[in-house]
Design a protein around this motif. Sequence first.
Motif, mmCIF file in Angstrom:
data_model
loop_
_atom_site.group_PDB
_atom_site.id
_atom_site.type_symbol
_atom_site.label_atom_id
_atom_site.label_comp_id
_atom_site.label_asym_id
_atom_site.label_seq_id
_atom_site.Cartn_x
_atom_site.Cartn_y
_atom_site.Cartn_z
ATOM 1 N N UNK A 1 -12.074 -22.901 -10.227
ATOM 2 C CA UNK A 1 -11.107 -21.838 -9.932
ATOM 3 C C UNK A 1 -10.750 -21.063 -11.203
ATOM 4 N N UNK A 2 -10.530 -21.793 -12.288
ATOM 5 C CA UNK A 2 -10.186 -21.155 -13.566
ATOM 6 C C UNK A 2 -11.342 -20.290 -14.065
ATOM 7 N N UNK A 3 -12.557 -20.784 -13.959
ATOM 8 C CA UNK A 3 -13.733 -20.017 -14.401
ATOM 9 C C UNK A 3 -13.876 -18.731 -13.585
ATOM 10 N N UNK B 1 -13.580 -14.871 -14.890
ATOM 11 C CA UNK B 1 -14.690 -13.929 -14.684
ATOM 12 C C UNK B 1 -14.214 -12.660 -13.987
ATOM 13 N N UNK B 2 -12.946 -12.620 -13.652
ATOM 14 C CA UNK B 2 -12.398 -11.417 -13.031
ATOM 15 C C UNK B 2 -12.280 -11.478 -11.530
ATOM 16 N N UNK B 3 -12.626 -12.587 -10.928
ATOM 17 C CA UNK B 3 -12.490 -12.730 -9.471
ATOM 18 C C UNK B 3 -11.059 -13.205 -9.215
ATOM 19 N N UNK B 4 -10.224 -12.275 -8.748
ATOM 20 C CA UNK B 4 -8.797 -12.566 -8.588
ATOM 21 C C UNK B 4 -8.395 -12.807 -7.134
ATOM 22 N N UNK B 5 -9.287 -12.488 -6.194
ATOM 23 C CA UNK B 5 -8.971 -12.634 -4.770
ATOM 24 C C UNK B 5 -8.973 -14.118 -4.395
ATOM 25 N N UNK B 6 -7.835 -14.665 -3.944
ATOM 26 C CA UNK B 6 -7.763 -16.096 -3.593
ATOM 27 C C UNK B 6 -8.718 -16.487 -2.465
ATOM 28 N N UNK B 7 -8.973 -15.577 -1.533
ATOM 29 C CA UNK B 7 -9.890 -15.875 -0.423
ATOM 30 C C UNK B 7 -11.309 -16.076 -0.954
ATOM 31 N N UNK C 1 -13.356 -19.575 -0.937
ATOM 32 C CA UNK C 1 -14.670 -19.627 -0.283
ATOM 33 C C UNK C 1 -15.727 -20.161 -1.251
ATOM 34 N N UNK C 2 -15.658 -19.722 -2.502
ATOM 35 C CA UNK C 2 -16.619 -20.193 -3.511
ATOM 36 C C UNK C 2 -16.433 -21.683 -3.781
ATOM 37 N N UNK C 3 -15.177 -22.115 -3.875
ATOM 38 C CA UNK C 3 -14.898 -23.539 -4.110
ATOM 39 C C UNK C 3 -15.381 -24.378 -2.928
ATOM 40 N N UNK C 4 -15.111 -23.895 -1.712
ATOM 41 C CA UNK C 4 -15.546 -24.627 -0.518
ATOM 42 C C UNK C 4 -17.066 -24.677 -0.410
ATOM 43 N N UNK C 5 -17.724 -23.646 -0.899
ATOM 44 C CA UNK C 5 -19.182 -23.627 -0.890
ATOM 45 C C UNK C 5 -19.743 -24.690 -1.817
ATOM 46 N N UNK C 6 -19.112 -24.842 -2.986
ATOM 47 C CA UNK C 6 -19.575 -25.834 -3.948
ATOM 48 C C UNK C 6 -19.132 -27.245 -3.581
ATOM 49 N N UNK C 7 -17.926 -27.353 -2.991
ATOM 50 C CA UNK C 7 -17.366 -28.656 -2.599
ATOM 51 C C UNK C 7 -17.065 -28.660 -1.110
ATOM 52 N N UNK C 8 -18.087 -28.886 -0.284
ATOM 53 C CA UNK C 8 -17.885 -28.823 1.184
ATOM 54 C C UNK C 8 -16.982 -29.934 1.688
#
Length: 129
Positions: free
Chosen positions: A106-108, A112-118, A122-129
Amino acid sequence: GLAEFFDHDHGWDWGGDKAQFGRAWKCAELRLKSFDDLHKLWWVCLKERNRLFSQQGEAKRFQFMFPKKAHLNEIRKTMRRIKLVVWERKIAYFQAKEIYEKEVLRTQLWEQGIKDPVVIDATVLEKFP
């Protein structure tokens, strides 16, 4: 050495009910112990269990009644509880590791400029299903 498998220099104490021993450790008590203490206690219990198994085998061989079944059961209970506490710690470690890795991701993403929590979720859930 070999002498540690006997109660005394002259052999085993077949005192039966007169034999004094402590109770099994409770899980709550074991949870307060360090890993090193649990490791030492495991080996003390293993040594005592092997000594009692040797004595039980001799009792069978000479057709005696084995008088220390209750003591053996207390040792077994303690050993099962040590395994449970170590297993609980292992599960807690992996859960904490996953939480930490999610927060690092989340911090990374935030840096990187991705500020949208959704998008982050989604990215976190993709990496950690």
